[in-house]
Write a protein that holds these residues in place. Structure first.
Motif, PDB file in Angstrom:
ATOM      1  N   ASN A 160       4.970   0.028   3.942  1.00 14.83           N
ATOM      2  CA  ASN A 160       3.532  -0.198   4.035  1.00 14.83           C
ATOM      3  C   ASN A 160       3.252  -0.448   5.384  1.00 14.83           C
ATOM      4  O   ASN A 160       2.625  -1.531   5.716  1.00 14.83           O
ATOM      5  N   ILE A 161       3.522   0.348   6.514  1.00 16.61           N
ATOM      6  CA  ILE A 161       3.251   0.616   7.852  1.00 16.61           C
ATOM      7  C   ILE A 161       2.552   1.988   7.899  1.00 16.61           C
ATOM      8  O   ILE A 161       2.830   2.795   7.462  1.00 16.61           O
ATOM      9  N   PRO A 162       1.661   2.251   9.012  1.00 21.21           N
ATOM     10  CA  PRO A 162       1.066   3.310   9.296  1.00 21.21           C
ATOM     11  C   PRO A 162       2.183   4.314   9.971  1.00 21.21           C
ATOM     12  O   PRO A 162       3.036   4.143  10.596  1.00 21.21           O
ATOM     13  N   LEU A 163       1.948   5.719   9.220  1.00 21.26           N
ATOM     14  CA  LEU A 163       3.080   6.698   9.805  1.00 21.26           C
ATOM     15  C   LEU A 163       2.310   7.546  10.453  1.00 21.26           C
ATOM     16  O   LEU A 163       1.167   8.007  10.141  1.00 21.26           O
ATOM     17  N   SER A 164       2.840   8.139  11.341  1.00 20.83           N
ATOM     18  CA  SER A 164       2.418   9.387  12.220  1.00 20.83           C
ATOM     19  C   SER A 164       3.730  10.341  12.379  1.00 20.83           C
ATOM     20  O   SER A 164       4.914  10.071  12.405  1.00 20.83           O
ATOM     21  N   SER A 165       3.233  11.791  12.616  1.00 19.70           N
ATOM     22  CA  SER A 165       4.064  12.913  12.980  1.00 19.70           C
ATOM     23  C   SER A 165       4.069  12.909  14.543  1.00 19.70           C
ATOM     24  O   SER A 165       4.852  13.730  15.014  1.00 19.70           O
ATOM     25  N   ASN A 166       3.310  12.098  15.421  1.00 23.71           N
ATOM     26  CA  ASN A 166       3.356  12.402  16.791  1.00 23.71           C
ATOM     27  C   ASN A 166       4.030  11.334  17.168  1.00 23.71           C
ATOM     28  O   ASN A 166       3.622   9.879  17.530  1.00 23.71           O
ATOM     29  N   ILE A 167       5.392  11.586  18.024  1.00 23.60           N
ATOM     30  CA  ILE A 167       5.904  10.517  18.780  1.00 23.60           C
ATOM     31  C   ILE A 167       5.055   9.818  19.635  1.00 23.60           C
ATOM     32  O   ILE A 167       5.408   8.633  19.882  1.00 23.60           O
ATOM     33  N   ASP A 168       4.292  10.319  20.417  1.00 25.24           N
ATOM     34  CA  ASP A 168       3.683   9.760  21.484  1.00 25.24           C
ATOM     35  C   ASP A 168       2.700   8.504  20.786  1.00 25.24           C
ATOM     36  O   ASP A 168       2.282   7.578  21.590  1.00 25.24           O
ATOM     37  N   ASP A 169       2.626   8.672  19.757  1.00 19.07           N
ATOM     38  CA  ASP A 169       1.540   7.540  19.008  1.00 19.07           C
ATOM     39  C   ASP A 169       2.503   5.956  19.009  1.00 19.07           C
ATOM     40  O   ASP A 169       1.859   4.984  19.081  1.00 19.07           O
ATOM     41  N   VAL A 170       3.646   6.123  19.214  1.00 15.74           N
ATOM     42  CA  VAL A 170       4.796   5.065  19.465  1.00 15.74           C
ATOM     43  C   VAL A 170       4.760   4.949  21.325  1.00 15.74           C
ATOM     44  O   VAL A 170       4.943   4.007  21.749  1.00 15.74           O
ATOM     45  N   LEU A 171       5.283   6.036  21.730  1.00 18.60           N
ATOM     46  CA  LEU A 171       5.799   5.986  23.011  1.00 18.60           C
ATOM     47  C   LEU A 171       4.837   5.583  24.010  1.00 18.60           C
ATOM     48  O   LEU A 171       4.971   4.891  25.049  1.00 18.60           O
ATOM     49  N   GLU A 172       3.415   6.217  23.863  1.00 17.03           N
ATOM     50  CA  GLU A 172       2.415   5.631  24.762  1.00 17.03           C
ATOM     51  C   GLU A 172       1.568   4.719  24.033  1.00 17.03           C
ATOM     52  O   GLU A 172       0.523   4.389  24.554  1.00 17.03           O
TER      53      GLU A 172
END
Length: 424
Positions: free
Chosen positions: A52-64
């Motif tokens: 139940n956490i937000p998911l993304s396919s864009n790695i930069d959503d974490v790295l940046e």
């Protein structure tokens, strides 16, 4: 609060999220801070990951993401994760990884790039067993004389079934695949590569030795059969896939991952099924033994979260591999595989006629190899053949390999001889 982003929300990633949320009270009590997963990266966001956490396919959503303090890398592979971890470190984010292949090739580069930014990698070796912490911290006052481990649950499950139930490799492998213990393509596991990657990580911590998988002796369990099992039982051995790091007298370290005959009374021989076990001998403490699950979502996630707690407690970490200058003065170099010395077991299928054993012994003698124990088994399907099973006294790897080559040329030999090393 420590905010965490997870790249790769598969079995382990989902377990990390669930444990952080469900055991948040005990984790906060032990670390002194809340550790909160706030974002996960996946290839396919439409697939239910059970978190139940937000998911993304864009790695930069974490790295940046400036809100994220620690990046947990659970992608698998080598090249792409290396780029991801380098970028995370460049952006000042701590990293926790379970990626043994990444570390087998790039551990020294990552240590150099990290500086004082913590990198945790407890989960990369032996799942839930805290062997990294044991070597870096608990045994840090010791010169490490040797490390001997069972570090692949797939190999251990297959060999345990073969030893206990007298079934052949192919049948047990199929069963392991059906149970989810082995991949559809099991080469990485049964070929010994997975265990070798883990060995290289431990050897770096213990000896400061820089080697890649291509530099060391790696063999799998694919050629082991019921005749090898028969010999092992007759002479009081178990067959295990071992990873071995051993300090030699001349400032060399031998590193190898291969099947081995181990005396059944040794503790390492009693590690069965999918479990892992690691024996470490220090010059002061003597032998210590570590046992536990080597894989699985919760076990691996437990090790990942242990690294997160350490990052919270320490703030700044010691060097990733646990030493601030070259270990033991001038350091160690890798022993050439040809110079390894041990005992050997051999299986040779031959024509069943007078003088065969003499020819085998003469060939071995020409390479300074002497036979220790011997058994002969008739071929139940064709009585014109027999299988010779024997062990040798200690000799060099180069000599046994050359002997195998010469034996294979003899007309009396009907198959390439099979060899397994013996670790007493």
């Amino acid at each position: 609060m420590l905010k965490v982003g997870i790249i790769g929300v598969g079995t382990v990633g989902a377990s990390v999220v669930k444990i952080l949320q469900e055991n948040s009270d005990i984790i906060e009590a032990r670390s002194g801070k809340k550790i909160v997963p706030i974002m996960g990266i996946v290839r396919d966001t439409s697939k239910d990951r059970g978190v139940n956490i937000p998911l993304s396919s864009n790695i930069d959503d974490v790295l940046e993401n400036d809100d994220i303090d620690v990046v947990i890398e659970l992608m698998g592979g080598v090249d792409e994760p290396f780029k991801v971890v380098k970028k995370a470190l460049k952006n000042g984010k701590s990293v926790v990884t379970a990626n043994k292949a990444l570390l087998a090739y790039h551990r020294y580069e990552l240590q150099s790039k990290a500086g004082n930014v913590p990198i945790g990698f407890e989960a990369s070796v032996a799942g839930g067993i805290p062997i990294i912490k044991a070597l870096r911290e608990g045994l840090s006052a010791n010169h490490i004389n040797s490390i001997k481990g069972i570090m692949n649950g797939t190999c251990n499950y297959i060999l345990t079934k073969m030893m206990n139930e007298n079934v052949e490799f192919e049948k047990v492998l199929q069963e392991a695949q059906e149970l989810g213990y082995a991949e559809a393509d099991p080469t990485f596991d049964v070929g010994g590569f997975d265990a070798a990657h883990k060995l290289l990580i431990l050897a770096s911590i213990a000896y400061g030795i820089h080697a890649n998988p291509e530099d060391i002796l790696i063999e799998g369990i694919e050629n082991i059969n019921s005749e090898d099992i028969f010999f092992a039982k007759e002479f009081g051995y178990s067959i295990k896939h071992l990873t071995i790091a051993k300090k030699c007298d001349d400032r060399k370290v031998e590193l190898r991952a291969h099947p081995a005959l181990v005396p059944s009374l040794q503790m390492i021989a009693k590690v069965d099924d999918v479990m892992n076990g690691i024996s470490v001998i220090g010059d002061r403490v003597g032998e210590t033994m570590y046992y536990g699950p080597g894989a699985g979502g919760d076990a691996t996630a437990s090790a990942v979260i242990a690294d997160l707690i350490d990052i919270v407690r320490a703030g700044q970490s010691s060097p990733m591999l646990g030493f601030k200058r070259t270990l033991e003065g001038s350091g160690f170099t890798l022993l050439d595989a040809n110079d390894i010395e041990t005992k050997y077991y051999m299986r040779v299928k031959v024509v069943d006629q007078v003088g065969v054993l003499a020819k085998i012994a003469k060939t071995l003698c020409s390479f300074n190899i002497s036979i220790d124990s011997f058994l002969q088994k008739p071929d139940t399907k064709d009585n014109s053949f027999a299988t010779l099973l024997f062990s040798t006294h200690k000799c060099k790897e180069l000599d046994i390999q050359n002997a195998i080559t010469e034996l294979e040329k003899l007309e009396i030999c009907k198959e390439k001889p099979v060899m397994i090393r013996i670790e007493d």
